[in-house]
Enzyme design. Structure first.
Site, PDB file in Angstrom:
ATOM      1  CE  LYS A  37      -3.596   0.037   2.803  1.00 52.51           C
ATOM      2  NZ  LYS A  37      -4.988   0.269   2.486  1.00 52.51           N
ATOM      3  CG  HIS A 495     -13.418 -11.577   4.358  1.00 57.98           C
ATOM      4  ND1 HIS A 495     -13.678 -12.900   4.621  1.00 57.98           N
ATOM      5  CD2 HIS A 495     -12.111 -11.382   4.617  1.00 57.98           C
ATOM      6  CE1 HIS A 495     -12.574 -13.466   5.058  1.00 57.98           C
ATOM      7  NE2 HIS A 495     -11.611 -12.563   5.073  1.00 57.98           N
TER       8      HIS A 495
END
Ligand code: PEP
Ligand code: MG
Length: 925
Positions: A37, A495
């Site tokens: 990230k 998820h």
């Protein structure tokens, strides 16, 4: 390794990397240090081709995480100063101040490991919001409702992540602080008779915050912190701690992510997607991650914050028409809701794909009409999509051939070999329910409702389908153990969908017709009731499911990208790919997957299974024969069956080479066990049952794997070899006479000495001559070679190469005899060896390069030192294992041979080996 950088005259390690305002300290290739990230935020913010609107922030490196855990949760000296410096930069860029009562800066604190671990670690949003800063933010935004909403979110996340989980507090009665707070919210809404959070007023949120804080004090015994610094460092520590949380650790075990990697922490100024109806937050993929189609695909939620999309609480709306489904088509598409933002996103999509030359998974937030990019990373995709994208990106000239091959993993390719529901059966089946197609392919299994059940049923050898309202990171092991996953809530980015896609698992999410009753262990769907243990079948490609067990078929056959992809692999690979096939049907199947010959035809397999009764009866007579005369008579009866079997297989391979291995049967396995068969055999041999039993008992060996098998049988009974050689040559010449191109390769198993091979070669030459005379031909072209599967054979490979035209490594036995591990009994101790890390892998699955590999390399070199043209291959199970194939390429083998279903995997692995292990060798035929 750590990078050091001089800063302001003093030499100190750099722990904090800033980004924002068109500049960044880091880059995309610094994932090891900044996590995925952090590295991509830096790239998006700072690279001259991108300079995307990224909220400014900074990344604390993964080294700090490692330091934190090796130094009793302390930070390295100098970190605090570096964080303060970076925070000042953010304040400068945002024109706000952290903790300022008039003009406060709020930040998010998020994890970010080298490799994405979706949902496994923690995040805290809105850090910096305190009693003091609330007032300033209300004045600034003129939106008190938003501020108090943000505050109660901070309190919820912070108390759960920092004050409870990171502090290691075990919730009493299993009820964590989050569920206490959710209980308060629920009760509050009930009392006010409202359903949605959106129906709550500013005053309501204000009251809720006070109630939350009191509850925190009561349950956790501590005040919710009211200084921005305490909040910030609490959140940073909690994110680092979450690296060693239960969920993250168990995910790392499954994904084989090393513990030493650590996570980075990203601190970034907040962009608010919950400031009203011109604010939103979303996730998107630059191409469809489920099918690979080159279409922008995503979801968003109006007036929502970060995690709401992934959490699956509200049904997200589609960003464009393409992303619409039955499920969300009533919701406003972003393309119409906010045209300007959508156009900007489309432009970013194009630039990101051009820059990264791969499909990206992005997260964005729109704050009052202004777009912010919060994340971009290479998007996870299933096998179907990986293959299609790679092939299409080559056509779009985005990537080259070599990258195409690197873009697909062997397990992704394997997904395409996974079954789909037989369309005919599906057509006539009644659909029980529909949801979103989150993981393709078909799967049948028995319903279970909890992850624990999924794991325990799986361990009992059952095939299960996990049915849940939604999954969360605690479910990963249960999801892993399930054939497929079905949820009643959540979207394509929930998820369950993310995890299933990553694993290539069949999955349907958001099937809202399902109602689960956990106490009764049943589900209801469109009027039907299904209990735990009942079978269902999922079509994860279409998002439909059915009652019962529907038949499955292969998915790859009709897929044009799959075929094109494998052709690209073929254009690069040097190794030839053969198959281990024992029946004409297997041979034909392997040919359809692209096998270029048979590397192992185990002749004894004609005595197993359907249609084997007659030849097996004859073989038993051979085995039980008392003398040569009796044996020869029995062999004569067996001969036509053996010849036919060989002929059919040679014919099915249609001109490709076929390696026929002489019998290598564990003799006692073929002796009849039931009374009826014993009597029949005794009668046919004209002996008594007692006599037959006596002879059978004499065949029993203490250690049959090292007993009278392989070539040893041909040494003791040369007439057994004679019969087989005759069958091979007669089958070959008859087909040649019919005009077919036939090239048999005769292979002798289990040799340990060149003299064994010489003995068999003499028989082969003699029978060759006899058959040639009989059929009036000068010769029948063939190879004569051997398996190398006993360590002594490998050690004396130079002697053996004088007699053999080829070697084929039987790595099943070579591993067995090299390690001294019984291949049939390793299951008893292997789990301990793997768990205690004494062995890295099962050596019968992945070739042990250090030990057994050394024997192989030596044998190849010794063999070729005597006979340059010696053909070398492998036919043990390792011939279908990607890592072992790479090794075979490395030592210069000519081919690998594997089971028909591994042929496509082997084609890919052989091409990848060329890229991983460059060698200058010509293709050998
Ligand atoms: C081997 O030992 O690797 C081999 C291919 O032979 P088998 O498995 O039949 O013993
Ligand atoms: Mg063997």
């Amino acid at each position: 390794m750590a990078k050091t950088k001089k800063t302001t005259g003093t030499s100190r390690r750099k722990y904090v990397y800033s980004f924002g305002g068109g500049k960044a300290d880091g880059r995309a290739d610094m994932k090891d240090l900044l996590g995925g990230k952090g590295a991509n935020l830096a790239e998006m913010a700072g690279h001259k081709d991108l300079r995307l609107p990224v909220p400014p922030g900074f990344t604390i490196t993964t080294e700090v995480c490692t330091y934190y855990f090796t130094n009793c949760r302390k930070y390295p000296p100098g970190l605090k100063e570096q964080v303060d410096d970076a925070l000042r930069k953010v304040e400068g860029l945002m024109d706000k101040k952290f903790g300022d009562p008039q003009n406060p800066l709020l930040v998010s604190v998020r994890s970010g490991a080298r490799k994405s671990m979706p949902g496994m670690m923690e995040t805290v949003l809105n850090v910096g919001l305190t009693e003091k800063t609330i007032t300033g933010l209300i004045q600034k935004t003129n939106n008190p409702r938003f501020v108090y909403d943000a505050y109660r979110r901070l309190i919820t996340m912070y108390s759960d992540v920092v004050m409870e989980k990171a502090a290691g507090l075990e919730p009493k009665d299993g009820k964590g602080i989050r569920s206490h707070l959710e209980g308060i919210l629920h009760q509050f809404k009930n009392e006010k008779k409202v359903k949605e959070d959106a129906d709550l007023s500013t005053e309501d949120f204000k009251k809720l915050s006070a109630l939350y804080k009191a509850k925190i004090k009561e349950v956790l015994g501590k005040e919710f912190p009211d200084t921005p610094e305490e909040q910030l460092w609490g959140a940073v520590s909690a994110v680092f701690s979450s690296w060693n949380g239960k969920r993250a650790v168990s995910y790392r075990r499954i994904e084989r992510i090393p513990d030493e990697w650590g996570t980075a922490v990203n601190v970034q100024s907040m962009a608010f997607g919950n400031m009203g109806n011109n604010s939103s937050t979303g996730v998107a993929f630059t191409r469809n991650p489920g099918s690979g189609e080159n279409q922008f695909y995503g979801e968003y939620l109006i007036n929502a914050q970060g995690e709401d999309v992934v959490a699956g609480i509200r049904t997200p709306a589609p960003i464009n028409k393409y992303s619409q489904s039955d499920h969300n088509k009533h919701l406003p598409i972003l393309e119409e809701h906010d045209r300007g933002v959508y156009r900007q996103l489309e432009d970013i999509r194009r630039r990101l794909e051009r820059h990264y030359r791969d499909m990206q998974d992005i997260e964005f937030t729109v704050e009052e009409g202004k777009l912010f990019m919060l994340q971009c990373r290479t998007g996870k995709r299933n096998g179907l999509a990986a293959v299609r994208m790679a092939v299409e990106m080559l056509k779009e000239k985005l990537i080259g051939k070599e990258e195409v091959i690197q873009r697909v993993t062997s397990s992704q390719l394997e997904e395409l070999l996974h079954p789909i529901i037989d369309p005919k059966a599906e057509h006539s089946a009644k659909i029980l329910g529909k949801g979103l197609p989150a993981g393709p392919g078909g799967a049948s299994g028995q319903i279970v409702f909890t992850s624990e059940e999924a794991v325990s049923w799986y361990k009992k050898g059952k095939q299960v389908i996990l049915v849940r309202e939604e999954t969360n990171p605690e479910d990963v092991e249960g999801m892993r153990a399930s054939k497929a996953i079905l949820t009643s809530r959540g979207g394509m980015t929930s998820h369950a969908a993310l995890v299933a896609r990553g694993w290539g698992k069949c999955c349907i999410v958001g099937c809202s017709d399902i109602e689960i009753d956990l106490s009764q262990k049943l589900l209801q769907v469109n009027g039907a009731t299904l209990k735990e243990g009942e079978w269902i079948t999922l079509n994860g490609t279409k998002g439909r499911f059915y009652a019962g067990r529907l038949p499955m078929i292969d998915a790859a056959e009709e897929n044009p990208w799959f075929k094109e992809f494998l052709k690209i692999c073929d254009s690069l690979r040097r190794l030839r790919i053969r198959t281990n096939a024992d029946t004409p049907a297997d041979a034909a199947k392997a040919r359809s997957f692209g096998a270029e010959g048979i590397g192992l035809f185990r002749t004894e397999h004609m005595f197993y299974g359907k249609g084997s009764e007659e030849p097996l009866f004859k073989l038993r007579k051979v085995i039980i024969a008392r003398n040569e005369e009796e044996r020869k008579k029995a062999l004569k009866e067996l001969f036509p069956y053996v010849k036919k079997d060989i002929k059919d297989t040679l014919e099915a391979m249609d001109g490709c080479p076929v390696t026929i291995r002489l019998l290598d049967p564990p003799l006692h396995e073929f002796v009849p066990h039931n009374q009826e068969q014993l009597e029949e055999l005794a009668q046919s041999l004209k002996i008594s049952v007692e006599e037959l039993e006596k002879r059978a008992a004499a065949l029993k060996e203490t250690n049959p794997m090292m007993g009278h098998r392989g070539v040893r049988l041909g040494i003791t009974y040369p007439e057994v070899t004679e019969m087989q050689i005759r069958a091979i040559f007669e089958a070959a010449i008859e087909l040649i006479k019919e005009g077919q191109k036939i090239f048999p390769e005769i292979m002798i198993p289990v040799i340990c000495s060149v003299d064994e091979l010489k003995h068999q070669e003499e028989i082969t030459q003699r029978i060759h001559k006899e058959v040639c005379d009989q059929y009036h031909v000068p010769k029948i072209a063939h190879f004569f070679g051997t398996m190398i599967e006993v360590p002594r054979a490998a050690l004396t490979a130079d002697e053996i190469a004088h007699v053999a035209d080829f070697f084929s490594f039987g790595t099943n036995d070579l591993t067995q005899m090299g390690f001294g591990f019984s291949r049939d009994d390793i299951g008893g101790f292997l789990p301990d060896y793997l768990e205690k890390r004494i062995l890295p892998d099962d050596p019968f699955q992945t070739l042990d390069r250090i030990g057994i590999g050394q024997l192989i390399k030596m044998a190849v070199d010794k063999g070729r030192s005597v006979k340059k043209a010696l053909k070398v291959g492998i036919c043990g199970e390792h011939g279908g294992d990607p890592s072992s194939i790479e090794f075979c390429h490395k030592v210069g083998m000519d081919y690998v041979s594997c089971s028909p279903y591994r042929v496509a995997i082997a084609r890919l692995a052989a091409a990848q080996a060329v890229l991983n292990v460059p060698r200058k060798r010509k293709k050998r035929t």
